[in-house]
Design a protein around this motif. Structure first.
Motif, PDB file in Angstrom:
ATOM      1  N   GLN A 191       0.723  -1.176  -0.080  1.00 31.91           N
ATOM      2  CA  GLN A 191      -0.105  -0.004  -0.009  1.00 31.91           C
ATOM      3  C   GLN A 191       0.984   1.210   0.129  1.00 31.91           C
ATOM      4  O   GLN A 191       0.703   2.182  -0.648  1.00 31.91           O
ATOM      5  CB  GLN A 191      -0.836   0.003   1.005  1.00 31.91           C
ATOM      6  CG  GLN A 191      -2.123  -0.857   0.852  1.00 31.91           C
ATOM      7  CD  GLN A 191      -3.232  -0.813   2.024  1.00 31.91           C
ATOM      8  OE1 GLN A 191      -2.987  -0.074   3.074  1.00 31.91           O
ATOM      9  NE2 GLN A 191      -4.192  -1.670   2.094  1.00 31.91           N
ATOM     10  N   TYR A 192       2.076   1.181   0.970  1.00 28.13           N
ATOM     11  CA  TYR A 192       2.840   2.332   0.840  1.00 28.13           C
ATOM     12  C   TYR A 192       3.998   2.101  -0.034  1.00 28.13           C
ATOM     13  O   TYR A 192       5.137   3.246  -0.158  1.00 28.13           O
ATOM     14  CB  TYR A 192       3.048   2.762   2.260  1.00 28.13           C
ATOM     15  CG  TYR A 192       2.025   2.817   3.264  1.00 28.13           C
ATOM     16  CD1 TYR A 192       0.997   3.905   3.139  1.00 28.13           C
ATOM     17  CD2 TYR A 192       1.781   1.954   4.047  1.00 28.13           C
ATOM     18  CE1 TYR A 192      -0.002   4.136   3.905  1.00 28.13           C
ATOM     19  CE2 TYR A 192       0.588   2.010   4.871  1.00 28.13           C
ATOM     20  CZ  TYR A 192      -0.364   3.161   4.692  1.00 28.13           C
ATOM     21  OH  TYR A 192      -1.566   3.523   5.481  1.00 28.13           O
ATOM     22  N   VAL A 193       3.969   1.057  -0.747  1.00 30.17           N
ATOM     23  CA  VAL A 193       5.013   0.797  -1.550  1.00 30.17           C
ATOM     24  C   VAL A 193       6.482   0.842  -1.249  1.00 30.17           C
ATOM     25  O   VAL A 193       7.342   1.668  -1.787  1.00 30.17           O
ATOM     26  CB  VAL A 193       4.907   1.240  -2.945  1.00 30.17           C
ATOM     27  CG1 VAL A 193       5.557   0.571  -4.188  1.00 30.17           C
ATOM     28  CG2 VAL A 193       3.498   1.683  -3.438  1.00 30.17           C
ATOM     29  N   ASN A 194       6.803   0.661  -0.062  1.00 31.93           N
ATOM     30  CA  ASN A 194       8.012   0.519   0.450  1.00 31.93           C
ATOM     31  C   ASN A 194       8.553  -0.644   0.659  1.00 31.93           C
ATOM     32  O   ASN A 194       8.558  -1.305   1.869  1.00 31.93           O
ATOM     33  CB  ASN A 194       8.026   1.550   1.783  1.00 31.93           C
ATOM     34  CG  ASN A 194       9.409   1.870   2.041  1.00 31.93           C
ATOM     35  OD1 ASN A 194      10.515   1.059   1.937  1.00 31.93           O
ATOM     36  ND2 ASN A 194       9.689   3.054   2.901  1.00 31.93           N
ATOM     37  N   PHE A 195       9.230  -1.516  -0.350  1.00 31.17           N
ATOM     38  CA  PHE A 195       9.711  -2.830  -0.272  1.00 31.17           C
ATOM     39  C   PHE A 195      10.713  -2.863   1.029  1.00 31.17           C
ATOM     40  O   PHE A 195      10.954  -3.893   1.573  1.00 31.17           O
ATOM     41  CB  PHE A 195      10.080  -3.226  -1.639  1.00 31.17           C
ATOM     42  CG  PHE A 195       9.291  -3.614  -2.587  1.00 31.17           C
ATOM     43  CD1 PHE A 195       7.976  -2.580  -2.959  1.00 31.17           C
ATOM     44  CD2 PHE A 195       9.316  -4.859  -3.111  1.00 31.17           C
ATOM     45  CE1 PHE A 195       7.041  -3.501  -3.742  1.00 31.17           C
ATOM     46  CE2 PHE A 195       8.258  -5.480  -4.011  1.00 31.17           C
ATOM     47  CZ  PHE A 195       7.225  -4.548  -4.059  1.00 31.17           C
ATOM     48  N   ASN A 196      11.351  -1.855   0.970  1.00 33.91           N
ATOM     49  CA  ASN A 196      12.711  -2.200   2.106  1.00 33.91           C
ATOM     50  C   ASN A 196      12.102  -2.075   3.447  1.00 33.91           C
ATOM     51  O   ASN A 196      12.530  -2.908   4.319  1.00 33.91           O
ATOM     52  CB  ASN A 196      13.718  -0.690   1.548  1.00 33.91           C
ATOM     53  CG  ASN A 196      14.215  -1.030   0.488  1.00 33.91           C
ATOM     54  OD1 ASN A 196      13.709   0.131  -0.579  1.00 33.91           O
ATOM     55  ND2 ASN A 196      14.792  -1.990  -0.417  1.00 33.91           N
ATOM     56  N   LEU A 197      11.320  -1.126   3.721  1.00 35.19           N
ATOM     57  CA  LEU A 197      10.812  -1.082   5.222  1.00 35.19           C
ATOM     58  C   LEU A 197      10.161  -2.253   5.472  1.00 35.19           C
ATOM     59  O   LEU A 197      10.349  -2.852   6.608  1.00 35.19           O
ATOM     60  CB  LEU A 197      10.000   0.310   5.488  1.00 35.19           C
ATOM     61  CG  LEU A 197       9.784   0.602   6.656  1.00 35.19           C
ATOM     62  CD1 LEU A 197      11.075   1.275   7.396  1.00 35.19           C
ATOM     63  CD2 LEU A 197       8.662   1.608   6.730  1.00 35.19           C
ATOM     64  N   GLY A 198       9.208  -2.767   4.389  1.00 37.02           N
ATOM     65  CA  GLY A 198       8.387  -3.730   4.689  1.00 37.02           C
ATOM     66  C   GLY A 198       9.160  -5.193   4.824  1.00 37.02           C
ATOM     67  O   GLY A 198       9.091  -5.869   5.842  1.00 37.02           O
ATOM     68  N   SER A 199      10.329  -5.252   4.369  1.00 37.81           N
ATOM     69  CA  SER A 199      11.222  -6.231   4.292  1.00 37.81           C
ATOM     70  C   SER A 199      11.964  -6.257   5.457  1.00 37.81           C
ATOM     71  O   SER A 199      12.009  -7.545   6.291  1.00 37.81           O
ATOM     72  CB  SER A 199      12.256  -6.286   3.239  1.00 37.81           C
ATOM     73  OG  SER A 199      11.820  -6.420   1.951  1.00 37.81           O
ATOM     74  N   SER A 200      12.272  -4.984   6.120  1.00 30.02           N
ATOM     75  CA  SER A 200      12.772  -5.132   7.663  1.00 30.02           C
ATOM     76  C   SER A 200      11.909  -5.669   8.658  1.00 30.02           C
ATOM     77  O   SER A 200      12.225  -6.150   9.560  1.00 30.02           O
ATOM     78  CB  SER A 200      13.499  -3.836   7.982  1.00 30.02           C
ATOM     79  OG  SER A 200      13.357  -2.759   7.039  1.00 30.02           O
ATOM     80  N   ALA A 201      10.481  -5.166   8.360  1.00 29.72           N
ATOM     81  CA  ALA A 201       9.692  -5.543   9.359  1.00 29.72           C
ATOM     82  C   ALA A 201       9.329  -7.186   9.337  1.00 29.72           C
ATOM     83  O   ALA A 201       9.296  -7.779  10.468  1.00 29.72           O
ATOM     84  CB  ALA A 201       8.032  -4.837   9.052  1.00 29.72           C
ATOM     85  N   ILE A 202       9.313  -7.784   8.210  1.00 30.04           N
ATOM     86  CA  ILE A 202       9.260  -8.996   7.877  1.00 30.04           C
ATOM     87  C   ILE A 202      10.600  -9.777   8.804  1.00 30.04           C
ATOM     88  O   ILE A 202      10.422 -10.756   9.394  1.00 30.04           O
ATOM     89  CB  ILE A 202       9.077  -9.712   6.609  1.00 30.04           C
ATOM     90  CG1 ILE A 202       7.821  -9.115   6.060  1.00 30.04           C
ATOM     91  CG2 ILE A 202       9.314 -11.061   6.420  1.00 30.04           C
ATOM     92  CD1 ILE A 202       7.644  -9.379   4.481  1.00 30.04           C
TER      93      ILE A 202
END
Lengths: 295, 290
Positions: B256-267
Motif C-alpha cells: 500500500q505504501y510501496v516501501n519494499f525495503n521497510l516492509g522487508s525489514s519488518a518481516i
C-alpha cells in the motif's frame, strides 16, 4: 519424527488400548462433550448456509430471522447471471490447486523416494535443510517473489501461482512422503534390484503402486493448502479475472458495503469441496497430518 | 551402490530447483532488500542504506503497536488452544459410537480457508444484522446491539476467539498422534494400582504427552506470530490499528505504501523473533530428552 514413525508401529496397540478403554462405558457426560464439539464446529458453516438461502430482505432484517422463510436459491442463481466472475474465481482455484498437487506429487515424490529409500551420504542433512527453508514465514517471500515474477512476466498467470504454491508446499509434501516411503517393506525392492531394474524403474513400478495411500493423503493435504492459500495468491493474481476464490471473494465487497447474500453463497460454493474431502477422506487426512507432524 | 547414489541426487533436482527459486532466493533477496533504499530488486538500481530501515521501524509507533498486538494475540491464543486441543484429542482417542462425525467436526475447522472463515465470522459479528447480537438481545444478555469489531478491545477478543475456534483442532490432531504412542499396558498397570481418571491423566498421559505438547505449541506459536488473513478479513486491522498484526503491517508497508525495503525489514524482525522463540522451545525439548 517421534510422532510420525510411532503412528505406523502402534496401530495394533491402539486397538488394544481402545478395547481396554471401551470396557468402561462412555458416559452421558462424555457424549454431551462430543455433541458440543460437533455443534460448535459446524454452526458457523450452518449459519452461512442458512443466510445464503434467505431472500435479501430477510438477510437484512432486525430482529434476525433465524430460519429461512421462504427458502430460496436466488442468491446462487444471481451469481450465475449477475456476478459470474465469482464462478471464474472458483475455476481459477481449481486449475491452480489441481496443477500444484500434480507437480508436487511428481517432483516431491521423486525427491522423497531418494531421501527415504536410496542410500547416499548427506540425505538427512538435505531433508533437514528442506524443512528449515519451509519454516520461513510465507510473507518473507512476497516482496521478492513479486518483483521477480513481474520481471519474468509470471504475474497474473496460472504457471506463476502454481510455481509459487509448489514452492510453498513441496517441503511438507516431501516430509510426509519420505515417512510413507520408509514404511514400504524393502524385500521386493531388493529382489527387483538383483534382477537389474534401475532406480527409476523400481520407483515407478514398485514403490509408487505400494505408496498409493500415502500419495492420496499427501495429495489431498496439498490440494487443501493450495485451495486455501491467501497471501501469495493475493499478490500474484492481481487481475480481477485471474483471482482465486478466497482472494476474489474477500476483495469482492466494494469499499463500503458487503453484499452478504452473494458472499455467503459464493463462500458455500468454495468450501463445499473442503467439506466433502474432510468428510469422505478423514482417515487419509489424519494419517497424512500425523505422519508429517513429527518435525 | 554407487549407481543408486548418483540416481538419488538426480531425483532431487526438480524439487531442489523449485525450492531454490521460490523459497531460497527470495528469502535472500528479502534480507538484502531490508538493508536497501528505494529498491525493489537486488539486480536493478539497488542502493545500500545500512540499518536505516530497522532504526526507522523501531521509532515508528504503528510498527511497535503491531508487534505488541502480535505478541498479545499469540500469548493468549496458543495456551487456550493447547487446553482445548488436549480435551479434543482425549475425546478422539476413545472409541465410541458416532466417532466419525466427531472426527470430521475436528478436521473441518482446520480444513476451512482462513480468509473465508474470517468473513463468515465477520458476518456473525455484524452489528446490525449479526447472529451474535440477535442471540444476546433475544436472551436479554445484552440490552442493545454491540459493535464487536468496531471497538477496542472487543475486536481483538473476537479475533482471538476465531483463531482459537479454528486452530484448536489442529492442536488436537497433533496431540492425538502423541496420545496414540502411549502404550496401553501403562494404563492397565495403572488401573491395577488403583488410578482414577484424574490420576491416570496426571501421572501417565500428561508426562508421556510432553514431547507432542512441545512440538504442537512450537508449530502453533510460529503460526500465530505470522497471522495475516484473520485481521485482513475480520477486522481490517482496526479499529485504528488495534488488531493490526506484524504480517498485516508489513504487507501494507510493501504494497500500500510501496516501501519494499521497510516492509522487508519488518518481516525480518518478525522472523528473528520467531526464530528466537523456536530456539528456546527446542532447548526446552532437548533438556527434557536428556
Amino acid at each position: 519424527m517421534i510422532l510420525g514413525t510411532a503412528r505406523a508401529t502402534t496401530a495394533p496397540r491402539e486397538r488394544d488400548r481402545a478395547s481396554f478403554h471401551s470396557r468402561k462405558q462412555a458416559s452421558a457426560g462424555f457424549y454431551i462433550l462430543a455433541a458440543i464439539t460437533v455443534v460448535l464446529s459446524f454452526f458457523p458453516t450452518i449459519w452461512i448456509f442458512l443466510t445464503s438461502i434467505k431472500t435479501e430482505a430477510d438477510i437484512y432484517a432486525w430482529p434476525v430471522q433465524y430460519l429461512p422463510d421462504p427458502v430460496t436459491l436466488e442468491n446462487y442463481f444471481n451469481i450465475i447471471t449477475e456476478t459470474p466472475e465469482l464462478l471464474l474465481y472458483i475455476f481459477n482455484s481449481f486449475i491452480v490447486a489441481t496443477t500444484t498437487t500434480a507437480v508436487i506429487l511428481a517432483c516431491g515424490g521423486l525427491a522423497a523416494y531418494s531421501l527415504g529409500r536410496l542410500t547416499w551420504r548427506g540425505r538427512n542433512l538435505v531433508l533437514i535443510l528442506i524443512l528449515a527453508v519451509s519454516m520461513f514465514p510465507p510473507l518473507a517471500l512476497l516482496p521478492s517473489l513479486f518483483s521477480m515474477f513481474l520481471e519474468l512476466r509470471l504475474i497474473n498467470t496460472y504457471p506463476g501461482l502454481v510455481i509459487g504454491h509448489t514452492g510453498l508446499y513441496i517441503p511438507i509434501a516431501i516430509w510426509i512422503l519420505t515417512n510413507f516411503f520408509k514404511s514400504v517393506p524393502s524385500e521386493i525392492e531388493d529382489a527387483a534390484r538383483v534382477d537389474g531394474a534401475s532406480s527409476l524403474r523400481i520407483f515407478w513400478s514398485i514403490i509408487l503402486p505400494l505408496s498409493v495411500p500415502g500419495l492420496i493423503s499427501t495429495g489431498l493435504i496439498v490440494f487443501i493448502f493450495s485451495w486455501n492459500e491467501f497471501p501469495l495468491s493475493l499478490v500474484i493474481m492481481s487481475d480481477n479475472f485471474m483471482r482465486t476464490a478466497p482472494v476474489g471473494i474477500s476483495l469482492f465487497p466494494g469499499e463500503y458495503s458487503f453484499p452478504w447474500e452473494i458472499i455467503t453463497a459464493a463462500t458455500m460454493l468454495t468450501i463445499l469441496p473442503i467439506l466433502i474431502i474432510s468428510g469422505v477422506f478423514q482417515d487419509r487426512l489424519i494419517g497424512g497430518l500425523t505422519a508429517g507432524s513429527g518435525k | 551402490m554407487k549407481h543408486a547414489n548418483r540416481a538419488g541426487i538426480y531425483f532431487l533436482v526438480p524439487a531442489v530447483l523449485i525450492i531454490a527459486f521460490v523459497l531460497l532466493f527470495p528469502i535472500i533477496q528479502t534480507v538484502v532488500l531490508s538493508f536497501g533504499r528505494n529498491s525493489t530488486s537486488i539486480f536493478i538500481g539497488y542502493e545500500y542504506a545500512g540499518l536505516a530501515n530497522y532504526q526507522r521501524l523501531l521509532k515508528t509507533p504503528r510498527f511497535i503497536t503491531s508487534l505488541n498486538n502480535t505478541i498479545i494475540f499469540t500469548a493468549v491464543t496458543v495456551p487456550l488452544e493447547l487446553l482445548l486441543g488436549i480435551a479434543l484429542a482425549l475425546i478422539l482417542n476413545r472409541r465410541f459410537r458416532g466417532k466419525g462425525l466427531v472426527r470430521m467436526a475436528v478436521l473441518f475447522p482446520w480444513a476451512l480457508p482462513t480468509a473465508l472463515n474470517a468473513l463468515m465470522w465477520r458476518w456473525m459479528f455484524n452489528t446490525e444484522f449479526g447472529l451474535f447480537n440477535s442471540m444476546l438481545t433475544d436472551t436479554g444478555l445484552a440490552l442493545e446491539r454491540v459493535n464487536w469489531l468496531g471497538a477496542i478491545p472487543s475486536s481483538m477478543l473476537a479475533m482471538m476467539f476465531v483463531s482459537i475456534w479454528k486452530t484448536s483442532s489442529f492442536m488436537a490432531l497433533l496431540l492425538l498422534a502423541g496420545l496414540q504412542t502411549i502404550p496401553s499396558d501403562l494404563y492397565e498397570a495403572g488401573s491395577v494400582d488403583g488410578t482414577n481418571r484424574l490420576t491416570e491423566f496426571r501421572f501417565i498421559t500428561l508426562p508421556l504427552l510432553r514431547p507432542a505438547i512441545l512440538v504442537s505449541v512450537l508449530l502453533r506459536t510460529m503460526d500465530a506470530m505470522r497471522t495475516f488473513e484473520l485481521p485482513f478479513n475480520l477486522t481490517d486491522g482496526g479499529p485504528l490499528t488495534s488488531t493490526e498484526t506484524l504480517s498485516l503491517y508489513a504487507y501494507r508497508a510493501i504494497f500500500q505504501y510501496v516501501n519494499f525495503n521497510l516492509g522487508s525489514s519488518a518481516i525480518l524482525i518478525q522472523f528473528i523473533i520467531i526464530m528466537s522463540i523456536s530456539v528456546i522451545y527446542i532447548l526446552i525439548i532437548r533438556r527434557g530428552d536428556a
